[in-house]
Motif scaffolding. Structure first.
Motif, PDB file in Angstrom:
ATOM      1  N   ALA A   1       0.865  -1.202  -0.013  1.00  0.00           N
ATOM      2  CA  ALA A   1       0.037  -0.066  -0.109  1.00  0.00           C
ATOM      3  C   ALA A   1       1.010   1.191   0.039  1.00  0.00           C
ATOM      4  CB  ALA A   1      -0.804  -0.011   1.244  1.00  0.00           C
TER       5      ALA A   1
ATOM      6  N   LYS B   1      -1.831   3.789   3.105  1.00  0.00           N
ATOM      7  CA  LYS B   1      -2.189   2.656   3.608  1.00  0.00           C
ATOM      8  C   LYS B   1      -3.960   2.718   4.431  1.00  0.00           C
ATOM      9  CE  LYS B   1       2.253   1.761   3.922  1.00  0.00           C
ATOM     10  NZ  LYS B   1       2.846   0.870   3.342  1.00  0.00           N
TER      11      LYS B   1
ATOM     12  N   SER C   1      -6.366  -6.246   3.118  1.00  0.00           N
ATOM     13  CA  SER C   1      -5.318  -5.945   2.121  1.00  0.00           C
ATOM     14  C   SER C   1      -5.479  -6.936   0.954  1.00  0.00           C
ATOM     15  CB  SER C   1      -3.900  -5.988   2.538  1.00  0.00           C
ATOM     16  OG  SER C   1      -3.750  -7.147   3.384  1.00  0.00           O
TER      17      SER C   1
ATOM     18  N   SER D   1      -1.485  -7.062  12.463  1.00  0.00           N
ATOM     19  CA  SER D   1      -2.092  -5.932  11.970  1.00  0.00           C
ATOM     20  C   SER D   1      -3.399  -5.786  12.185  1.00  0.00           C
ATOM     21  CB  SER D   1      -2.110  -5.952  10.351  1.00  0.00           C
ATOM     22  OG  SER D   1      -2.564  -6.982   9.695  1.00  0.00           O
TER      23      SER D   1
HETATM   24  O1  PMV Z   1      -5.298  -6.764   5.752  1.00  0.00           O
HETATM   25  P1  PMV Z   1      -4.200  -6.576   6.827  1.00  0.00           P
HETATM   26  O2  PMV Z   1      -4.738  -7.203   8.033  1.00  0.00           O
HETATM   27  O3  PMV Z   1      -2.850  -7.671   6.437  1.00  0.00           O
HETATM   28  O4  PMV Z   1      -3.545  -5.273   7.055  1.00  0.00           O
HETATM   29  C1  PMV Z   1      -2.579  -4.532   6.223  1.00  0.00           C
HETATM   30  C2  PMV Z   1      -2.086  -3.466   6.646  1.00  0.00           C
HETATM   31  C3  PMV Z   1      -1.236  -2.725   6.041  1.00  0.00           C
HETATM   32  O5  PMV Z   1      -0.359  -3.553   5.455  1.00  0.00           O
HETATM   33  C4  PMV Z   1      -0.080  -2.060   7.139  1.00  0.00           C
HETATM   34  C5  PMV Z   1      -1.450  -1.643   5.141  1.00  0.00           C
HETATM   35  C6  PMV Z   1      -2.052  -1.909   3.915  1.00  0.00           C
HETATM   36  O6  PMV Z   1      -3.046  -1.071   3.298  1.00  0.00           O
HETATM   37  O7  PMV Z   1      -1.830  -3.016   3.133  1.00  0.00           O
END
Ligand code: PMV
Length: 329
Positions: free
Chosen positions: A18, A21, A145, A195
């Motif tokens: 991202a 983000k 993501s 995350s």
């Molecule tokens: O989708 P998750 O839970 O892996 O969260 C992703 C969070 C970040 O990678 C830090 C930001 C993003 O937008 O990918």
């Protein structure tokens, strides 16, 4: 054809990084974000997942890089498969075989490629015929993501107004721009704060969270203009600032925490230093200590030379814009 004879599907999905983000959910259960985000899908990091639904299974069987997965990780996948089963109206367990070409849980968003691949493979194997929009919506239920990893190139995840409209939308799928993201693997160990946990604590306790949401809106608007114009300086500056603001949320949370380690800071300093010396590059960082550097092709060799002074060559991985999901079977 009986269900049994067509119940298998294999998919490759690439991870994404991202540039603006996603860091917080408005709806935890549905994984609706508080802000829209924008990423670049990468060619080097991907997950291959094969799903087979089998009548004889008494529970889902999950095999990751050749080993059985148990505990919370298995539960997360089973919960996701429950959504797929409910959509298809079929009560049948699956064998999931998955392998990663991403250092797991080290901030290279393996959950993005993981759940995008699982959404594609499981939905097809169970007989659902989903288009990319529907796949993106489904992938979101596994990991936010992953919503963006259905597509290649620059992808926007529009926050939307609920389950139906919170989906990935390709911004520029075929990237006609010689840019790279250089990942420096400073630490391959699993992260301590997921995350999911990290964004919740940040959203609930950081006094800067309201400001974060406002600035993400502005960043998204401006980065789209920069990308369209191939304005590397503007794109890089926005991405770096946005990443630092995300990490400022963790530092200002209660309890405070950080994904930075000593090597992450070392890379950031080096990037600042290189810019002063005319080698233009910008960093971004996610929920792990690895740093990713944005660079145009004409500066790639110089950047790698500098990095090699401090890091082993096998820790420096050059990635370029990559494709969306692909069915392998
Ligand atoms: O989708 P998750 O839970 O892996 O969260 C992703 C969070 C970040 O990678 C830090 C930001 C993003 O937008 O990918």
């Amino acid at each position: 054809m009986t269900f049994e004879s067509q119940n298998n599907s294999k998919v490759r999905a690439h991870t994404n990084i991202a540039l603006v983000k996603y860091w917080g959910k408005e709806n935890e259960a549905l994984k609706i974000p508080t802000t829209s985000s924008l990423s670049l899908t990468l060619d080097k990091f991907y997950t291959d997942t094969e799903v087979t639904f089998k009548n004889e299974l008494a529970a889902d069987q999950i095999i990751f890089n050749g080993e059985a997965v148990k505990g919370n990780k298995a539960k997360r996948i089973t919960n996701f498969l429950n959504i797929v089963r409910e959509m298809a109206g079929k009560n049948i367990f699956a064998e999931v075989k998955t392998s990663n070409n991403v250092p797991t849980a080290a901030g290279l968003a393996s959950s993005a490629s993981g759940f995008a691949a699982l959404a594609g493979a499981a939905s097809k194997a169970i007989g659902l015929k989903l288009n990319k929009k529907e796949l993106s919506r489904l992938a979101r239920r596994g990991s936010g993501s992953a919503t963006r990893s259905i597509y290649g190139g620059f992808v926007e995840w529009q926050k939307g107004f609920g389950d139906q409209t919170s989906i990935g939308v390709p911004f520029i799928e075929k990237v006609d721009w010689n840019i790279h993201i250089v990942a420096i693997l400073v630490n391959k160990s699993e992260k301590e704060m997921t995350s999911t946990q990290g964004m919740k604590i940040s959203k609930d306790t950081s006094p800067y969270y309201v400001e974060w949401k406002k600035l993400c809106k502005r960043d998204l608007k401006n980065i789209k203009i920069a990308i369209k114009a191939h304005d590397f300086s503007r794109m890089g500056k926005i991405a770096e600032e946005n990443a630092m603001r995300m990490h400022a949320l963790t530092l200002s949370a209660d309890p405070d925490f950080t994904y930075f380690d000593a090597d992450s800071l070392k890379v950031m300093k080096l990037v600042h230093n290189l810019r002063q010396r005319g080698i233009e590059c910008y960093f971004t960082m996610d929920a792990g200590p690895n740093v990713k550097i944005l660079v145009e092709d004409h500066n790639l060799v110089s950047l790698k030379q500098e990095l090699k002074k401090d890091f082993d060559e096998d820790k420096i991985i050059v990635a370029s814009p990559g494709p969306g999901i692909k069915y392998l079977k």
